[in-house]
Scaffold this active site. Structure first.
Site, PDB file in Angstrom:
ATOM      1  N   CYS A   1       0.824  -1.219   0.000  1.00  0.00           N
ATOM      2  CA  CYS A   1       0.000   0.000   0.000  1.00  0.00           C
ATOM      3  C   CYS A   1       0.862   1.274   0.000  1.00  0.00           C
ATOM      4  O   CYS A   1       1.456   1.579  -1.020  1.00  0.00           O
ATOM      5  CB  CYS A   1      -1.005  -0.034   1.144  1.00  0.00           C
ATOM      6  SG  CYS A   1      -2.395   1.055   0.839  1.00  0.00           S
TER       7      CYS A   1
ATOM      8  N   HIS B   1      -3.109  -5.252   1.719  1.00  0.00           N
ATOM      9  CA  HIS B   1      -2.410  -5.456   2.997  1.00  0.00           C
ATOM     10  C   HIS B   1      -2.477  -6.915   3.452  1.00  0.00           C
ATOM     11  O   HIS B   1      -3.272  -7.235   4.332  1.00  0.00           O
ATOM     12  CB  HIS B   1      -3.100  -4.630   4.092  1.00  0.00           C
ATOM     13  CG  HIS B   1      -2.980  -3.162   3.953  1.00  0.00           C
ATOM     14  ND1 HIS B   1      -1.930  -2.448   4.464  1.00  0.00           N
ATOM     15  CD2 HIS B   1      -3.795  -2.260   3.377  1.00  0.00           C
ATOM     16  CE1 HIS B   1      -2.099  -1.162   4.213  1.00  0.00           C
ATOM     17  NE2 HIS B   1      -3.230  -1.021   3.553  1.00  0.00           N
TER      18      HIS B   1
ATOM     19  N   GLU C   1      -0.622  -8.301   5.415  1.00  0.00           N
ATOM     20  CA  GLU C   1      -0.225  -8.336   6.838  1.00  0.00           C
ATOM     21  C   GLU C   1      -1.426  -8.201   7.775  1.00  0.00           C
ATOM     22  O   GLU C   1      -1.310  -8.430   8.966  1.00  0.00           O
ATOM     23  CB  GLU C   1       0.823  -7.243   7.130  1.00  0.00           C
ATOM     24  CG  GLU C   1       0.332  -5.803   7.148  1.00  0.00           C
ATOM     25  CD  GLU C   1       0.175  -5.168   5.768  1.00  0.00           C
ATOM     26  OE1 GLU C   1       0.210  -5.902   4.747  1.00  0.00           O
ATOM     27  OE2 GLU C   1      -0.007  -3.944   5.706  1.00  0.00           O
TER      28      GLU C   1
HETATM   29  N1  GLN Z   1      -3.441   6.464   1.057  1.00  0.00           N
HETATM   30  C1  GLN Z   1      -2.201   6.151   1.683  1.00  0.00           C
HETATM   31  C2  GLN Z   1      -1.059   6.931   1.061  1.00  0.00           C
HETATM   32  O1  GLN Z   1      -1.222   7.676   0.180  1.00  0.00           O
HETATM   33  C3  GLN Z   1      -1.885   4.677   1.629  1.00  0.00           C
HETATM   34  C4  GLN Z   1      -2.872   3.911   2.472  1.00  0.00           C
HETATM   35  C5  GLN Z   1      -2.349   2.658   3.108  1.00  0.00           C
HETATM   36  O2  GLN Z   1      -1.157   2.390   3.171  1.00  0.00           O
HETATM   37  N2  GLN Z   1      -3.258   1.906   3.661  1.00  0.00           N
HETATM   38  O3  GLN Z   1       0.037   6.773   1.485  1.00  0.00           O
END
Ligand code: GLN
Length: 202
Positions: free
Chosen positions: A78, A177, A179
């Site tokens: 992410c 994710h 994790e």
């Molecule tokens: N929206 C977040 C960002 O721009 C990422 C979100 C996440 O890691 N769950 O970093």
């Protein structure tokens, strides 16, 4: 074989325990000396603009870039995927990344109405069928360069077909994710990648 988890911000603990469950030695990395002591790095989910600021403050931006250029295996989930992208859309103008994966990602791409959702993702090379993936204000990948292998796409729903898992050499990234779900297949895949990279270096 030591795997570090970048511990500036985000869901560091969850990655540390997922790696431990895969029988990998995992430790948090906050300082350049700690980075020197690991063979691979995981960049957690969190907030990429904050992570970018903290990487600069903690003197880790250039050291991580150098290690990536030197072939260190890295897995980003992410926000970690955003930190590995060469081009970030809808980022803050001063947002930095470690780069490494030749791809364009769009932050918060799935839109506000689906801030957080779950969807099935087919991930190549990760055995046992589709992945039930959790997305939280997730990016997607809009474009990849010729060296990048697309490993995973959303298989159903409004976002079907969107690229959400990629690999370029020793660098791996997912928009979701693993994790957070207790499904260790992506972490096992990464640990295996790290083992192979270590064997090749010998
Ligand atoms: N929206 C977040 C960002 O721009 C990422 C979100 C996440 O890691 N769950 O970093």
């Amino acid at each position: 074989m030591n795997i570090g988890v970048l511990a500036l911000q985000g869901d560091v603990r969850e990655h540390l325990s997922a790696l431990a469950e895969c029988d990998a030695l995992a430790r948090p990395v906050r300082r350049p000396e700690e980075l020197d002591a690991v063979d691979a790095l995981v960049i957690p989910g969190g907030e990429s603009t904050t992570m970018s600021n903290l990487a600069i403050t903690f003197g880790l931006l250039e050291p991580v870039r150098k290690r990536i250029a030197g072939g260190m295996p890295v897995y980003g989930s992410c926000a970690g995927m955003i930190m590995l992208a060469t081009t970030v859309l809808d980022g803050r103008p001063d947002q930095e990344s470690f780069a490494g994966i030749d791809m364009t990602v769009r932050r918060n791409a799935f839109g506000r109405q689906v801030d957080s959702f779950e969807a099935d993702v087919a991930v190549d090379g990760v055995a046992g069928g589709d992945f039930h993936a959790v997305f939280i204000r997730a990016p997607w990948v809009e474009e990849v360069g010729p060296e990048v292998t697309v490993l995973g796409r959303v298989t159903s729903g409004p976002a079907a077909g969107r690229i959400v898992a990629v690999r370029q050499g020793n660098l791996l990234a997912t928009a979701f994710h693993p994790e957070l779900t207790g499904d260790l297949r992506v972490h096992r895949y990464f640990v295996e990648l790290v083992r192979r990279a270590a064997d090749d270096a010998r």
